[in-house]
Design a protein around this motif. Structure first.
Motif, mmCIF file in Angstrom:
data_model
loop_
_atom_site.group_PDB
_atom_site.id
_atom_site.type_symbol
_atom_site.label_atom_id
_atom_site.label_comp_id
_atom_site.label_asym_id
_atom_site.label_seq_id
_atom_site.Cartn_x
_atom_site.Cartn_y
_atom_site.Cartn_z
ATOM 1 N N PHE A 1 -1.512 -8.196 -9.254
ATOM 2 C CA PHE A 1 -2.859 -7.639 -9.185
ATOM 3 C C PHE A 1 -2.818 -6.300 -8.439
ATOM 4 C CE2 PHE A 1 -3.266 -12.053 -10.125
ATOM 5 C CZ PHE A 1 -4.325 -12.123 -11.004
ATOM 6 N N ARG A 2 -3.586 -6.153 -7.358
ATOM 7 C CA ARG A 2 -3.731 -4.848 -6.754
ATOM 8 C C ARG A 2 -2.582 -4.503 -5.820
ATOM 9 N NH1 ARG A 2 -4.517 -2.999 -2.617
ATOM 10 N NH2 ARG A 2 -4.664 -4.995 -1.548
ATOM 11 N N GLU A 3 -2.025 -5.506 -5.156
ATOM 12 C CA GLU A 3 -1.107 -5.284 -4.041
ATOM 13 C C GLU A 3 0.300 -4.927 -4.530
ATOM 14 O OE1 GLU A 3 -1.446 -8.400 -1.172
ATOM 15 O OE2 GLU A 3 -0.073 -7.459 0.245
ATOM 16 N N ASN A 4 0.960 -3.991 -3.822
ATOM 17 C CA ASN A 4 2.358 -3.666 -4.103
ATOM 18 C C ASN A 4 3.246 -4.747 -3.504
ATOM 19 O OD1 ASN A 4 1.804 -1.161 -5.323
ATOM 20 N ND2 ASN A 4 1.722 -0.140 -3.330
ATOM 21 N N VAL A 5 4.096 -5.357 -4.323
ATOM 22 C CA VAL A 5 5.005 -6.394 -3.838
ATOM 23 C C VAL A 5 6.422 -6.088 -4.322
ATOM 24 C CG1 VAL A 5 5.594 -8.855 -3.910
ATOM 25 C CG2 VAL A 5 3.188 -8.156 -3.783
ATOM 26 N N LEU A 6 7.368 -6.085 -3.398
ATOM 27 C CA LEU A 6 8.794 -5.903 -3.715
ATOM 28 C C LEU A 6 9.517 -7.219 -3.501
ATOM 29 C CD1 LEU A 6 9.869 -2.588 -1.947
ATOM 30 C CD2 LEU A 6 8.775 -2.928 -4.159
ATOM 31 N N ILE A 7 10.568 -7.433 -4.306
ATOM 32 C CA ILE A 7 11.399 -8.618 -4.115
ATOM 33 C C ILE A 7 12.791 -8.163 -3.676
ATOM 34 C CG2 ILE A 7 12.236 -10.753 -5.155
ATOM 35 C CD1 ILE A 7 10.062 -10.576 -7.225
ATOM 36 N N LEU B 1 19.487 -4.450 4.444
ATOM 37 C CA LEU B 1 18.113 -4.475 4.942
ATOM 38 C C LEU B 1 17.869 -5.651 5.888
ATOM 39 C CD1 LEU B 1 15.718 -2.686 4.573
ATOM 40 C CD2 LEU B 1 14.851 -4.291 2.890
ATOM 41 N N ARG B 2 18.726 -6.656 5.804
ATOM 42 C CA ARG B 2 18.572 -7.841 6.653
ATOM 43 C C ARG B 2 17.131 -8.352 6.653
ATOM 44 N NH1 ARG B 2 22.087 -7.290 11.996
ATOM 45 N NH2 ARG B 2 21.292 -5.204 12.296
ATOM 46 N N PRO B 3 16.727 -8.939 5.528
ATOM 47 C CA PRO B 3 15.319 -9.320 5.360
ATOM 48 C C PRO B 3 14.799 -10.211 6.485
ATOM 49 C CG PRO B 3 16.568 -9.782 3.354
ATOM 50 C CD PRO B 3 17.560 -9.321 4.382
ATOM 51 N N GLU B 4 15.700 -10.965 7.124
ATOM 52 C CA GLU B 4 15.198 -11.842 8.196
ATOM 53 C C GLU B 4 14.575 -11.025 9.317
ATOM 54 O OE1 GLU B 4 18.292 -11.220 7.626
ATOM 55 O OE2 GLU B 4 19.400 -10.857 9.499
ATOM 56 N N ARG B 5 14.963 -9.767 9.394
ATOM 57 C CA ARG B 5 14.392 -8.925 10.444
ATOM 58 C C ARG B 5 12.993 -8.447 10.090
ATOM 59 N NH1 ARG B 5 18.280 -4.289 11.692
ATOM 60 N NH2 ARG B 5 16.724 -3.897 13.291
ATOM 61 N N LEU B 6 12.618 -8.618 8.802
ATOM 62 C CA LEU B 6 11.298 -8.150 8.374
ATOM 63 C C LEU B 6 10.220 -9.177 8.690
ATOM 64 C CD1 LEU B 6 12.299 -6.786 4.908
ATOM 65 C CD2 LEU B 6 11.786 -5.469 6.957
ATOM 66 N N LYS B 7 10.629 -10.348 9.133
ATOM 67 C CA LYS B 7 9.680 -11.453 9.266
ATOM 68 C C LYS B 7 8.443 -11.059 10.065
ATOM 69 C CE LYS B 7 10.914 -16.102 9.241
ATOM 70 N NZ LYS B 7 11.617 -17.213 9.913
ATOM 71 N N GLY B 8 8.646 -10.182 11.016
ATOM 72 C CA GLY B 8 7.505 -9.761 11.821
ATOM 73 C C GLY B 8 6.468 -9.017 11.024
ATOM 74 N N SER B 9 6.877 -8.238 10.025
ATOM 75 C CA SER B 9 5.870 -7.447 9.337
ATOM 76 C C SER B 9 5.873 -7.611 7.817
ATOM 77 C CB SER B 9 6.029 -5.968 9.669
ATOM 78 O OG SER B 9 6.880 -5.345 8.729
ATOM 79 N N LEU C 1 4.071 1.864 0.037
ATOM 80 C CA LEU C 1 4.197 0.776 0.996
ATOM 81 C C LEU C 1 4.018 -0.517 0.223
ATOM 82 C CD1 LEU C 1 2.333 1.446 4.327
ATOM 83 C CD2 LEU C 1 4.734 1.684 3.770
ATOM 84 N N ALA C 2 4.835 -1.516 0.543
ATOM 85 C CA ALA C 2 4.769 -2.773 -0.206
ATOM 86 C C ALA C 2 5.044 -3.948 0.708
ATOM 87 C CB ALA C 2 5.771 -2.753 -1.353
ATOM 88 N N THR C 3 4.587 -5.111 0.247
ATOM 89 C CA THR C 3 4.867 -6.364 0.948
ATOM 90 C C THR C 3 6.113 -6.985 0.321
ATOM 91 O OG1 THR C 3 2.510 -6.668 1.323
ATOM 92 C CG2 THR C 3 3.888 -8.610 1.554
ATOM 93 N N VAL D 1 -6.738 4.087 -1.089
ATOM 94 C CA VAL D 1 -6.540 4.648 -2.425
ATOM 95 C C VAL D 1 -5.047 4.693 -2.769
ATOM 96 C CG1 VAL D 1 -6.800 6.759 -3.787
ATOM 97 C CG2 VAL D 1 -8.699 5.942 -2.375
ATOM 98 N N ASP D 2 -4.212 4.909 -1.756
ATOM 99 C CA ASP D 2 -2.762 4.933 -1.990
ATOM 100 C C ASP D 2 -2.145 3.536 -1.948
ATOM 101 O OD1 ASP D 2 -2.960 7.626 -2.194
ATOM 102 O OD2 ASP D 2 -2.243 8.068 -0.169
ATOM 103 N N HIS D 3 -2.969 2.520 -1.859
ATOM 104 C CA HIS D 3 -2.504 1.120 -1.850
ATOM 105 C C HIS D 3 -1.488 0.877 -0.755
ATOM 106 C CE1 HIS D 3 -4.704 0.403 -5.517
ATOM 107 N NE2 HIS D 3 -4.220 1.536 -5.982
ATOM 108 N N ARG D 4 -1.753 1.433 0.433
ATOM 109 C CA ARG D 4 -0.839 1.261 1.552
ATOM 110 C C ARG D 4 -1.181 0.049 2.408
ATOM 111 N NH1 ARG D 4 2.382 5.590 2.403
ATOM 112 N NH2 ARG D 4 2.532 5.371 4.651
ATOM 113 N N TRP D 5 -2.324 -0.550 2.183
ATOM 114 C CA TRP D 5 -2.718 -1.707 2.993
ATOM 115 C C TRP D 5 -2.528 -2.992 2.201
ATOM 116 C CZ3 TRP D 5 -7.656 -1.023 6.459
ATOM 117 C CH2 TRP D 5 -7.451 0.059 7.325
#
Lengths: 503, 503
Positions: free
Chosen positions: B21-27, B35-43, B56-58, B127-131
């Protein structure tokens, strides 16, 4: 009004190897005719049921039938695990209205207070993972604008009841918690063996770092295994009279973990949520008496005495209503406590204190002794005013060190290295001067950037303290790193702005 | 403080056929070492850059390297489309702090007011879908607790400036908007041809239903194509002096669409957001004069005159500061307006009014005439008090009908059926009595459950109105359906609770 919902459809379960962290996410085919996903646009929330299992989930759409076919429902992790049905099994999928407890969000937005029954419903929804991150964020922000003490009390109580609840035979079960915000400050790892060596029951569950360079559990892990389950933890406590484990496998106040997973990225840290979070965990852990360390300082979580007093009152109010004796101690939060920041560096300081080594940071020793003394005086055998002396005695005699070694052996060998990072960069004063302030947030961020706590050996070693005079070029602290890229980033960030303020 | 962030890594772009849908999502792969994804857990928030494009993406995690390999980054839709890079291209991926404008959330939670510059930053981020949805929810709820009129003004202004802005040569560009909440009430489709037939410019962009059984655009689509882009819309307006198109392809106030995508599932509907939403769209559409229909009634969006007055003042304040002449009209919102509810049934009523047919719902005619009259009096040529008479003249002469036919032909043929659903169920009064209230929310929900607006022929045909006397067994309304399962659900929901209150 009766709920109004669309009829369910039967779809074949297909596990999808994607992990969506906490939230339940389902993938439906763009062509899933029966469900007509375009109609979900308003809510994107569906309910999937299989036998007596029932999940609420957020929908995303597969554009490729090879990924998810029109007669399938893709279940990502953790939704697949939570539903517990095999691949290929049929499940009912229906669009779902938001869970009824979300009306609490709108009530809070309108300025209403919530009843204990409403807050209990909210907590149950959270534990059952029925709310989306968006709904949790809305609830937390609505509560942040105001919450009564009675609401905080009811929320804490509901959270404490919603998971496992540990029971201990002892009349007195003590604990110590710091609200955080000050780097280093690893007093729990000194208080635990002192108090347990004296004979008070100290079954400590602690957390890993969320936004800090190390949590109590991260630092303890340098010395021993910490991911014990409830039975393993019980065995350690029975043998040693205390433990320091990670709370993550013990399932205490699971609603707190859900709330924190949203509070963290949004940096929501209100007194109400802090009290509910901490006290629900301690009540679930079976504590009867708790010391809370509230560091006060310009860059700590609590900035002034007035805010600290308000927080103390709230802790005391909720604690007393729920049968938990609470002693809130305001401490100096104007700079890091101890020298090391990061798991291995902090453990080095902790062991120095326990060994009464000449290089033990005196302010860490003093603070740990003070906190231990307050707990020891809960023992009727200890005379009023003699707690600190007894704590120093247990430190000086080596009894505390011996207790720590016993606990560490009982918890099992550490799975990680205790080596301090070999990449070293000294951050120097840019001018002569007197250190009149240290920015705790900046120091924590630089230590984290250097790799802590992911690299246990990464972090910061503080060389100067507030009030010291320094010459231009004299080192303020050392950055230790393990991974070159992280270390370089941390070093350049520190050189740009060290976090030490000189006048 | 300087931003502190981890170093970026290069990963191969892999499009993933999932629409978020609207949100940017990366896998990212669980084993994405760099990137050590475990370090991203905070954000869980990362920034992906390729050339000058930056998103910007989740992050979510792939557990299977066949889905996303450790050297790949999976881009779901819409993130893949927005980045605009081909599959296999290298992109930089780095963990990212929350966008700086999210500090506005914390400022609002703390009770601060936001400056126009802060609100402009928020709008640009949106508008830039950063949130993330979570951040948008936090912002909206924080604003819901209080917002000053100046903040609403600044937000509206920033939103109106953030997308396309239509320009018209005419001095007077009129529009009419209803805040919604009352089923049926399709006056815009009558006002548009009346006002355009008179010669005022009426370039109407309208919305599709969000939670209602039909939006103006859904009903218009029964008669003509509505998904026109800006050029096509301009051509229609130049030819006909007016149009009724769906705003979705014209890109007016795109920040509003982002906010609505979160307001909708959370049912957030504050006066401030309503004013910013409506006026930003109208300013972007180039309107100079606007009539706003505010239905007031116990189950309408606005429940009493006091709330309506406050809303009127806010509309007037923001409108006057931004150069938009606003006329707020409070109308009867105590029951549906017109008989049909749902696209085809509503269009049947609209055409009956335009044809002056004997079965045209009189209250729909009267309301459309009243609103048209207010707009017509903006023309210096029309004497004060003569607007309604002129509107009736344009209706009676067939000029409005002719104008509607011209507009429909210019917009193009309808892509959907105008047939009214052949499944019919009559909902009967359960006792003798006098109808003293109709629940607009319940009626809307039942019509939506029957399939409106997805099935244009589905909906409700109202047979009785407030104030009517009925006998037990006498039909109150008919439900029309297209799909059997939906129809049955709607019928049983209506039989359980009709939404008509009898005394």
């Amino acid at each position: 009004m009766k709920p109004v919902r669309a009829s369910p459809v039967h779809l074949k379960i297909k596990p999808i190897a994607i992990n969506t962290f906490r939230e339940n996410v389902l993938i439906l085919s763009r062509d899933c005719h029966a469900l007509r996903p375009e109609r979900l646009k308003g809510s994107r929330k569906v309910e999937i049921t299989r036998g007596s299992e029932r999940l609420l989930a957020t929908v995303i759409i597969a554009e490729d039938p090879l990924l998810v076919a029109p007669d399938e429902v893709g279940l990502t992790q953790p939704a697949f695990r939570r539903l517990g049905a095999p691949a290929g099994a049929l499940a009912n999928v229906a669009s779902a209205p938001p869970p009824s407890a979300t009306s609490a969000i709108f009530d809070k937005i309108r300025g209403d207070t919530l009843t204990p029954a409403q807050l209990t419903d909210v907590v149950h929804d959270l534990v059952d993972h029925r709310w989306s991150d968006m709904e949790i964020a809305a609830f937390l922000v609505a509560c942040a604008s105001f919450m009564t003490a009675d609401e905080t009390l009811a929320l804490t109580d509901a959270m404490a009841r919603a998971g496992k609840r540990l029971q201990w035979d002892n009349r007195l079960v003590v604990d110590k918690h710091c609200i955080g915000g000050v780097p280093g400050n690893r007093t729990s790892l000194i208080v635990a063996p002192i108090v347990a060596a004296h004979g008070l029951l100290f079954p400590k569950t602690s957390s890993r770092a969320i936004t800090s360079p190390s949590g109590t559990a991260d630092t303890m892990e340098v010395l021993a295994r910490v991911d014990l389950d409830e039975q393993e933890m019980r065995a350690v406590v029975e043998e040693c009279g205390g433990c320091v484990v990670w709370g993550g496998r013990v399932d205490l106040s699971p609603a707190d973990d859900v709330l924190i997973s949203v509070e963290r990225p949004l940096s929501i840290d209100t007194p109400d949520q802090m009290v509910a979070s901490i006290l629900s965990k301690k009540l679930a852990a079976g504590s009867t008496s708790l010391i809370i360390d509230v560091p006060v300082g310009p860059t700590a979580k609590v900035r002034d005495t007035r805010a600290a007093l308000r927080l103390r009152k709230l802790f005391e109010f909720v604690g007393s209503r729920l049968g938990l004796h609470i002693d809130v101690i305001m401490t100096d939060g104007s700079q890091p406590i101890g020298r090391g920041i990061g798991p291995a560096l902090e453990m080095r300081d902790v062991l120095a204190v326990l060994r009464s080594a000449s290089d033990a940071p005196p302010e860490l020793t003093d603070k740990a002794v003070k906190l231990s003394g307050r707990l020891l005086e809960l023992d009727p055998e200890v005379r009023g005013g003699q707690g600190e002396a007894r704590a120093r005695e247990l430190l000086g005699s080596g009894a505390a060190l011996k207790k720590m070694e016993q606990i560490a052996e009982a918890q099992g060998p550490s799975p990680i290295s205790n080596a301090i990072g070999s990449l070293v960069h000294e951050v120097a004063a840019k001018k002569d001067g007197w250190i009149d302030g240290v920015d705790c947030l900046r120091i924590a961020r630089i230590a984290r950037l250097a790799g802590a706590p992911t690299d246990p050996g990464a972090g910061i070693d503080i060389l100067k303290r507030k009030g010291d005079n320094v010459r231009a070029g004299e080192p303020l602290y050392r950055i230790h790193g393990v991974e070159r890229a992280d270390f370089d980033y941390a070093a350049s960030a520190a050189d740009a702005e060290s976090g030490f303020h000189l006048t």
